[in-house]
Scaffold this motif. Sequence first.
Motif, PDB file in Angstrom:
ATOM      1  N   TRP A  35      -7.777   5.590  -3.034  1.00 37.57           N
ATOM      2  CA  TRP A  35      -7.080   4.654  -2.145  1.00 37.57           C
ATOM      3  C   TRP A  35      -7.737   3.283  -2.192  1.00 37.57           C
ATOM      4  O   TRP A  35      -7.053   2.261  -2.134  1.00 37.57           O
ATOM      5  CB  TRP A  35      -7.110   5.187  -0.710  1.00 37.57           C
ATOM      6  CG  TRP A  35      -6.487   4.242   0.268  1.00 37.57           C
ATOM      7  CD1 TRP A  35      -5.175   4.153   0.604  1.00 37.57           C
ATOM      8  CD2 TRP A  35      -7.162   3.228   1.021  1.00 37.57           C
ATOM      9  NE1 TRP A  35      -4.966   3.150   1.515  1.00 37.57           N
ATOM     10  CE2 TRP A  35      -6.173   2.565   1.799  1.00 37.57           C
ATOM     11  CE3 TRP A  35      -8.483   2.815   1.129  1.00 37.57           C
ATOM     12  CZ2 TRP A  35      -6.483   1.515   2.668  1.00 37.57           C
ATOM     13  CZ3 TRP A  35      -8.799   1.763   1.986  1.00 37.57           C
ATOM     14  CH2 TRP A  35      -7.801   1.126   2.737  1.00 37.57           C
TER      15      TRP A  35
ATOM     16  N   ARG B 218      -6.578   1.330  -5.218  1.00 40.95           N
ATOM     17  CA  ARG B 218      -5.199   0.874  -5.003  1.00 40.95           C
ATOM     18  C   ARG B 218      -5.164  -0.306  -4.026  1.00 40.95           C
ATOM     19  O   ARG B 218      -4.447  -1.282  -4.255  1.00 40.95           O
ATOM     20  CB  ARG B 218      -4.365   2.046  -4.485  1.00 40.95           C
ATOM     21  CG  ARG B 218      -2.940   1.697  -4.138  1.00 40.95           C
ATOM     22  CD  ARG B 218      -2.129   2.978  -3.984  1.00 40.95           C
ATOM     23  NE  ARG B 218      -1.808   3.560  -5.289  1.00 40.95           N
ATOM     24  CZ  ARG B 218      -1.335   4.784  -5.464  1.00 40.95           C
ATOM     25  NH1 ARG B 218      -1.167   5.577  -4.421  1.00 40.95           N
ATOM     26  NH2 ARG B 218      -1.041   5.227  -6.676  1.00 40.95           N
TER      27      ARG B 218
ATOM     28  N   GLN C 177       0.813  -1.218   0.000  1.00 39.52           N
ATOM     29  CA  GLN C 177       0.000   0.000   0.000  1.00 39.52           C
ATOM     30  C   GLN C 177       0.850   1.274   0.000  1.00 39.52           C
ATOM     31  O   GLN C 177       0.302   2.375  -0.095  1.00 39.52           O
ATOM     32  CB  GLN C 177      -0.929  -0.006   1.223  1.00 39.52           C
ATOM     33  CG  GLN C 177      -1.834  -1.223   1.312  1.00 39.52           C
ATOM     34  CD  GLN C 177      -2.572  -1.516   0.020  1.00 39.52           C
ATOM     35  OE1 GLN C 177      -3.117  -0.604  -0.624  1.00 39.52           O
ATOM     36  NE2 GLN C 177      -2.613  -2.780  -0.373  1.00 39.52           N
TER      37      GLN C 177
ATOM     38  N   PRO D 137       2.658   4.155  -1.592  1.00 39.94           N
ATOM     39  CA  PRO D 137       2.136   4.683  -2.856  1.00 39.94           C
ATOM     40  C   PRO D 137       3.091   4.710  -4.044  1.00 39.94           C
ATOM     41  O   PRO D 137       2.666   4.505  -5.179  1.00 39.94           O
ATOM     42  CB  PRO D 137       1.716   6.116  -2.490  1.00 39.94           C
ATOM     43  CG  PRO D 137       2.570   6.470  -1.300  1.00 39.94           C
ATOM     44  CD  PRO D 137       2.744   5.192  -0.547  1.00 39.94           C
TER      45      PRO D 137
END
Length: 429
Positions: free
Chosen positions: A353, A356, A178, A180
């Motif tokens: 988010w 992702r 996670q 980025p």
Amino acid sequence: MATTAGPSSDSNYYIKNVDERSVEERAIDDWLPITSSRTAKWWYSSFHNVTAIVGAGVLSLPYAMSQLGWGPGVAVLVISWIVTLYSLWQMVEMHEMVPGKRFDRYHELGQHAFGQKLGLWIVVPQQLTVEVGVDIVYMITGGQSLKKFHDLVCQDCKDIRLTYFIMIFASVHFILSQLPSFNSISGVSLAAAVMSVSYSAIAWGASVDKGVQPDVQYDYKPGSTADTVFNFFSALGIVVFAYGGHNVEMEIQATMPSTLERPSKVPMWRGVIVAYIVVALCYFPVAIIGYWTFGNTIADNILITLEKPKWLIAMANMFVVIHLIGSYQVYAMAVFDMMETLLVKKLKFRPTWCLRFISRSTYVAFTMFIAITFPFFNGLLAFFGGFAFAPTTYFVCIIFGVLLMIAGPIGGLRQIILQAKTYKIYGSA
């Protein structure tokens, strides 16, 4: 059309034309993991490259030497080091070979060479095969190293299946995936690079301490001519796998700032030189000293053959785990960029988010599932090494690369088939 000679505000890169991207397109590029940050230093290139190149393959180099023999083995190691360094130099130069443009991703270079559509079809399948294949192999190796660590420090404990150790290794990646951007995993990559040097030193240092084993043999293992030939092919694939890492070079260089006075190739190449010195200091001692010590009885992972001192080998296995965590993330970040580009630019999902989290977690779960289902370590090294690493890493030496591309998968696939005969899916292994 308006022109400017100065660097653009969004990328710190000199361009001829004003950035004509829309606000939405710029926002998407700022969200994608490869182009979101261009603040990396030259030493980022060093440890990213060490992390990407020096991986599970170094532990199999003594085994590859046992299948190749002294002469061919040393020759392949040296030639591969030279050829892959040269091909890496070419990639660093090609990153900005078109004035006003940066090839931030490997497939963008392919599109420039072969056209927009054909370039994608030529490059993307090979790149994905390498990156996903490496992550699967690292899932397996991470699980094996965790199991070896557990078995060494707790010999009286109940035996635990490899499956559970692969799941433990994967659980870390559900969290780290996670992060980025490429620059956000710099700390993880640095720790991984340090660990790779550490366990390589332990591998050859412990081998020196053991000394040449009684009745050591350097001949090819007894068997048919076909066995010898296929094992030779497989060893070539293992060496190719060990020298891989070029598939993420464009993405690593994309994180560096570039100006007219100081293009990104300057800090990138400085980092590459340092990285390749480290590669040589890791690979040659492990391969040569490991083979010198154990001969053709070496296992496909030298840490398995090195059983004592137990505390040192246990520590080395944990170093391997930490390194593979970083290596997995370096290769996965390029895959995440492809996935998120497809989802946001082509399929028009919103860059959130939640998107992702779902896409990256799905990828980690997929590589974990394949690793649990097919835990054939050395066969996978040879297969993926020859099939996809050879054409993308040795492309400057076409004949050599094509031969490796053909030979490696043949030997690797044969090993996978032989191991599969005695493997029970989701069994006690």
